[in-house]
Scaffold this motif. Structure first.
Motif, PDB file in Angstrom:
ATOM      1  N   SER A   1       0.831  -1.209   0.000  1.00 15.10           N
ATOM      2  CA  SER A   1       0.000   0.000   0.000  1.00 15.10           C
ATOM      3  C   SER A   1       0.863   1.255   0.000  1.00 15.10           C
ATOM      4  N   TRP A   2       1.913   1.262   0.824  1.00  4.77           N
ATOM      5  CA  TRP A   2       2.784   2.444   0.848  1.00  4.77           C
ATOM      6  C   TRP A   2       3.536   2.598  -0.465  1.00  4.77           C
ATOM      7  N   LEU A   3       3.869   1.487  -1.115  1.00  6.23           N
ATOM      8  CA  LEU A   3       4.506   1.557  -2.431  1.00  6.23           C
ATOM      9  C   LEU A   3       3.533   2.161  -3.449  1.00  6.23           C
ATOM     10  N   PHE A   4       2.283   1.728  -3.382  1.00  6.13           N
ATOM     11  CA  PHE A   4       1.257   2.268  -4.275  1.00  6.13           C
ATOM     12  C   PHE A   4       1.107   3.770  -4.061  1.00  6.13           C
ATOM     13  N   LEU A   5       1.080   4.208  -2.790  1.00  3.63           N
ATOM     14  CA  LEU A   5       0.924   5.630  -2.487  1.00  3.63           C
ATOM     15  C   LEU A   5       2.131   6.426  -2.977  1.00  3.63           C
ATOM     16  N   GLY A   6       3.323   5.843  -2.814  1.00  3.14           N
ATOM     17  CA  GLY A   6       4.539   6.530  -3.284  1.00  3.14           C
ATOM     18  C   GLY A   6       4.521   6.736  -4.798  1.00  3.14           C
ATOM     19  N   ILE A   7       4.116   5.710  -5.523  1.00  2.00           N
ATOM     20  CA  ILE A   7       4.030   5.821  -6.990  1.00  2.00           C
ATOM     21  C   ILE A   7       2.990   6.868  -7.386  1.00  2.00           C
ATOM     22  N   ALA A   8       1.859   6.892  -6.663  1.00  2.00           N
ATOM     23  CA  ALA A   8       0.804   7.870  -6.962  1.00  2.00           C
ATOM     24  C   ALA A   8       1.289   9.297  -6.725  1.00  2.00           C
ATOM     25  N   GLN A   9       2.098   9.488  -5.691  1.00  2.00           N
ATOM     26  CA  GLN A   9       2.629  10.831  -5.417  1.00  2.00           C
ATOM     27  C   GLN A   9       3.595  11.280  -6.505  1.00  2.00           C
ATOM     28  N   ILE A  10       4.450  10.378  -6.936  1.00  2.00           N
ATOM     29  CA  ILE A  10       5.394  10.716  -8.015  1.00  2.00           C
ATOM     30  C   ILE A  10       4.635  11.041  -9.298  1.00  2.00           C
ATOM     31  N   TRP A  11       3.613  10.250  -9.587  1.00  2.00           N
ATOM     32  CA  TRP A  11       2.833  10.468 -10.804  1.00  2.00           C
ATOM     33  C   TRP A  11       2.157  11.830 -10.778  1.00  2.00           C
ATOM     34  N   GLN A  12       1.587  12.216  -9.627  1.00  2.00           N
ATOM     35  CA  GLN A  12       0.934  13.527  -9.519  1.00  2.00           C
ATOM     36  C   GLN A  12       1.932  14.663  -9.707  1.00  2.00           C
ATOM     37  N   HIS A  13       3.127  14.464  -9.191  1.00  2.00           N
ATOM     38  CA  HIS A  13       4.160  15.490  -9.352  1.00  2.00           C
ATOM     39  C   HIS A  13       4.551  15.631 -10.825  1.00  2.00           C
ATOM     40  N   LEU A  14       4.727  14.516 -11.502  1.00  2.00           N
ATOM     41  CA  LEU A  14       5.117  14.556 -12.915  1.00  2.00           C
ATOM     42  C   LEU A  14       4.005  15.138 -13.786  1.00  2.00           C
ATOM     43  N   GLN A  15       2.759  14.959 -13.378  1.00  2.00           N
ATOM     44  CA  GLN A  15       1.621  15.473 -14.143  1.00  2.00           C
ATOM     45  C   GLN A  15       1.304  16.936 -13.817  1.00  2.00           C
ATOM     46  N   ASN A  16       2.091  17.543 -12.937  1.00  2.00           N
ATOM     47  CA  ASN A  16       1.877  18.943 -12.546  1.00  2.00           C
ATOM     48  C   ASN A  16       0.452  19.157 -12.029  1.00  2.00           C
ATOM     49  N   MET A  17       0.027  18.245 -11.172  1.00  2.00           N
ATOM     50  CA  MET A  17      -1.354  18.247 -10.709  1.00  2.00           C
ATOM     51  C   MET A  17      -1.680  19.460  -9.834  1.00  2.00           C
ATOM     52  N   ARG A  18      -0.707  19.984  -9.108  1.00  2.00           N
ATOM     53  CA  ARG A  18      -0.994  21.134  -8.242  1.00  2.00           C
ATOM     54  C   ARG A  18      -1.465  22.339  -9.055  1.00  2.00           C
ATOM     55  N   GLU A  19      -0.872  22.533 -10.207  1.00  2.00           N
ATOM     56  CA  GLU A  19      -1.277  23.650 -11.060  1.00  2.00           C
ATOM     57  C   GLU A  19      -2.663  23.406 -11.663  1.00  2.00           C
ATOM     58  N   ARG A  20      -2.916  22.193 -12.079  1.00  2.00           N
ATOM     59  CA  ARG A  20      -4.191  21.867 -12.712  1.00  2.00           C
ATOM     60  C   ARG A  20      -5.346  21.867 -11.723  1.00  2.00           C
ATOM     61  N   ALA A  21      -5.051  21.711 -10.413  1.00  2.00           N
ATOM     62  CA  ALA A  21      -6.103  21.611  -9.401  1.00  2.00           C
ATOM     63  C   ALA A  21      -6.418  22.932  -8.727  1.00  2.00           C
ATOM     64  N   LEU A  22      -5.794  24.020  -9.169  1.00  2.00           N
ATOM     65  CA  LEU A  22      -6.060  25.322  -8.556  1.00  2.00           C
ATOM     66  C   LEU A  22      -7.458  25.808  -8.917  1.00  2.00           C
ATOM     67  N   LEU A  23      -7.984  26.708  -8.076  1.00  2.00           N
ATOM     68  CA  LEU A  23      -9.271  27.313  -8.382  1.00  2.00           C
ATOM     69  C   LEU A  23      -9.174  28.073  -9.699  1.00  2.00           C
ATOM     70  N   LYS A  24     -10.292  28.086 -10.427  1.00  2.00           N
ATOM     71  CA  LYS A  24     -10.335  28.856 -11.665  1.00  2.00           C
ATOM     72  C   LYS A  24     -10.340  30.347 -11.336  1.00  2.00           C
ATOM     73  N   THR A  25      -9.791  31.132 -12.236  1.00  2.00           N
ATOM     74  CA  THR A  25      -9.810  32.582 -12.034  1.00  2.00           C
ATOM     75  C   THR A  25     -11.227  33.098 -12.206  1.00  2.00           C
ATOM     76  N   ALA A  26     -11.506  34.238 -11.596  1.00  2.00           N
ATOM     77  CA  ALA A  26     -12.860  34.794 -11.636  1.00  2.00           C
ATOM     78  C   ALA A  26     -13.306  35.072 -13.072  1.00  2.00           C
ATOM     79  N   ALA A  27     -12.365  35.430 -13.956  1.00  2.00           N
ATOM     80  CA  ALA A  27     -12.707  35.770 -15.345  1.00  2.00           C
ATOM     81  C   ALA A  27     -13.168  34.558 -16.122  1.00  2.00           C
ATOM     82  N   SER A  28     -12.623  33.351 -15.799  1.00  2.38           N
ATOM     83  CA  SER A  28     -12.961  32.136 -16.539  1.00  2.38           C
ATOM     84  C   SER A  28     -14.231  31.491 -16.000  1.00  2.38           C
TER      85      SER A  28
END
Length: 318
Positions: free
Chosen positions: A291-318
């Motif tokens: 399970s911890w191996l699965f979680l570690g792989i999921a964290q690396i994948w999210q980092h490589l996919q730049n998920m933090r940027e994609r998950a931000l709130l939309k701007t008021a204009a959009s």
């Protein structure tokens, strides 16, 4: 012409002009005309049948070619979908491993398996106020925009499922957590809560039946904004392993999302729920490592996919 021949000719002309003879000739003409028309009609019908047969054979040939092409395409798609380089391949292997060792009902006690949920209930008023200010702002990103693999859940009814990740399989989203300080503090104290997110179902949203990918966690629902539909029904409706559950605001609900489940919002108002994934403590030791191996792989994948940027709130204009 002799007198005898002239008399014979006059007699013939008299006979020819009688009504019976004239009628016979007209009937004969009409009969001949009808025969000719029928012959032409038969010829036209034969030609039409030949044309239809030709078109039918051509259409069937095109269908066979198209069917063969679709079959080849579907086989190719299945190979691509379930090949070792696709997450589905490893998801099914992991699911099989967990199913061999973990046997539990679909719904379990939150007090027994997630005692930290009591802290969420104690701080419920503050959590609800902070979360709804964000969730009802109309700026939540769509789940399928954050994670492309979730697109099939969107395409089922073409209604966007709003999602604000706070933590995903141990991978934190600091900018989103800062929007809800009470939850940010709770997540900092409880690393066993490996995932947390704000979920918004628009009115009429239907989440098709599916199964969660990872049995190493419990799923905890905490409804924040739910419409009462009367007769014990609410807009937070879950169908889990054949049983329907209606959740009310402030009522925690712990379950195993690897069971077949679906959800629907039958009201004309949005439905807002907090989702948590809690690391299971009842796993055998060899599954804990997996399970911890699965979680570690999921964290690396999210980092490589730049998920933090994609998950931000939309701007008021959009």
């Amino acid at each position: 012409m002799s007198p005898t021949d002239r008399l014979a000719w006059q007699g013939f002309r008299s006979w020819w002009k009688t009504p019976d003879v004239i009628g016979t000739c007209d009937a004969s003409a009409r009969l001949n005309k009808a025969v000719r028309k029928r012959s032409v009609r038969k010829k036209t019908v034969r030609e039409k049948k030949v044309r239809e047969k030709t078109m039918r054979e051509k259409s069937m040939g095109e269908k066979r070619v198209r069917k063969k092409s679709v079959h080849k395409k579907s086989v190719r798609q299945q190979v691509l979908r379930w090949a070792p380089w696709n997450y589905r391949f490893w998801r099914e292997i992991a699911r099989w491993c967990y199913l061999q060792s973990l046997h539990n009902p679909a719904v379990v006690s939150a007090q027994e398996h997630f005692p930290a949920s009591a802290e969420l209930h104690q701080a419920y008023a503050a959590i609800r106020q902070e979360t709804l200010e964000v969730a009802l702002s109309g700026r939540l990103p769509a789940n399928h925009e954050i994670m492309e693999q979730q697109r099939t859940l969107y395409e089922f009814d073409r209604k966007a499922w709003g999602m604000l990740p706070l933590r995903g399989y141990g991978y934190d989203y600091p900018a989103n957590q800062a929007l809800i300080p009470t939850l940010q503090s709770f997540l900092a104290r409880h690393r066993d809560v490996v995932s947390a997110a704000v979920s918004l179902f628009p009115p009429g949203k239907v989440l098709r039946p599916h199964k969660g990918p990872f049995k190493g966690v419990w799923r905890f629902h905490l409804p924040l904004y739910v419409d009462d539909l009367g007769q014990g029904r609410t807009s937070c409706e879950l169908l889990i392993d054949g049983t329907t559950y209606y959740l009310n605001e402030g009522e925690g609900f712990l379950w195993d999302d690897t069971f077949l489940h679906s959800a629907v919002n039958r009201s004309d108002q949005p439905r807002v729920v907090l989702l948590f994934d809690v690391f299971r403590r009842d796993q055998p030791f060899w599954l804990v490592g997996m399970s911890w191996l699965f979680l570690g792989i999921a964290q690396i994948w999210q980092h490589l996919q730049n998920m933090r940027e994609r998950a931000l709130l939309k701007t008021a204009a959009s």
